[in-house]
Design a protein around this motif. Structure first.
Motif, PDB file in Angstrom:
ATOM      1  N   ALA A  92      -5.849  -1.967  -5.011  1.00 51.31           N
ATOM      2  CA  ALA A  92      -5.036  -1.872  -3.798  1.00 51.31           C
ATOM      3  C   ALA A  92      -5.848  -1.210  -2.691  1.00 51.31           C
ATOM      4  N   ARG A 139       1.847  -8.411  -4.647  1.00 54.28           N
ATOM      5  CA  ARG A 139       0.808  -8.463  -5.679  1.00 54.28           C
ATOM      6  C   ARG A 139       1.402  -8.152  -7.049  1.00 54.28           C
ATOM      7  N   ALA A 168      -2.987  -0.934   2.517  1.00 54.42           N
ATOM      8  CA  ALA A 168      -2.085  -2.030   2.147  1.00 54.42           C
ATOM      9  C   ALA A 168      -0.639  -1.605   2.389  1.00 54.42           C
ATOM     10  N   ALA A 206       2.821  -5.874   0.736  1.00 55.01           N
ATOM     11  CA  ALA A 206       1.651  -6.470   0.087  1.00 55.01           C
ATOM     12  C   ALA A 206       1.504  -5.981  -1.348  1.00 55.01           C
TER      13      ALA A 206
END
Length: 129
Positions: free
Chosen positions: A11, A23, A15, A19
């Protein structure tokens, strides 16, 4: 630092929450997402049925967990459908999944806020008294 798959999956420091959750939705096993939904609904149902002292807090956490799993499942379905569906058919095919994803995000956010305010109310109640 070379761009290896290990670094690509890490990560980023900047981020966004969206997001990170996207993920997570793409990489979590389906069994894990189903377990989240089942556990969350079990906690919420038990809290409502048994009514322990902090039942609102437990119900909020349970619903938020269930909605996280449901949102991730719907997000994964939208992503997969968009990847395999022809461009012209994508909105028609993914619309129900997108609606479910929006509902799960809204209900989950409200449930998490209820749980957070339950913690704050409990904490303030002991400080004020």
């Amino acid at each position: 630092m070379p761009d290896t798959p290990e670094h690509a999956t890490a990560a980023a420091e900047d981020a966004s929450l969206g997001a990170i959750l996207h993920r997570y939705a793409q990489r979590a096993p389906a069994r894990h997402l189903g377990g989240e939904v089942a556990l969350g609904l079990g906690v919420a149902a038990s809290a409502v049925a048994l009514r322990p002292r902090a039942w609102i807090l437990l119900a909020g956490v349970g619903v938020a967990l269930a909605m996280l799993g449901l949102w991730a499942w719907a997000d994964r379905a939208v992503e997969q459908r968009d990847a395999i569906t022809a461009w012209d058919d994508a909105p028609r095919v993914t619309r129900p999944w997108r609606v479910l994803r929006g509902i799960a995000a809204t209900v989950g956010t409200v449930a998490a806020l209820v749980a957070a305010f339950g913690v704050i109310a409990g904490t303030l109640g002991t400080w004020i008294s």
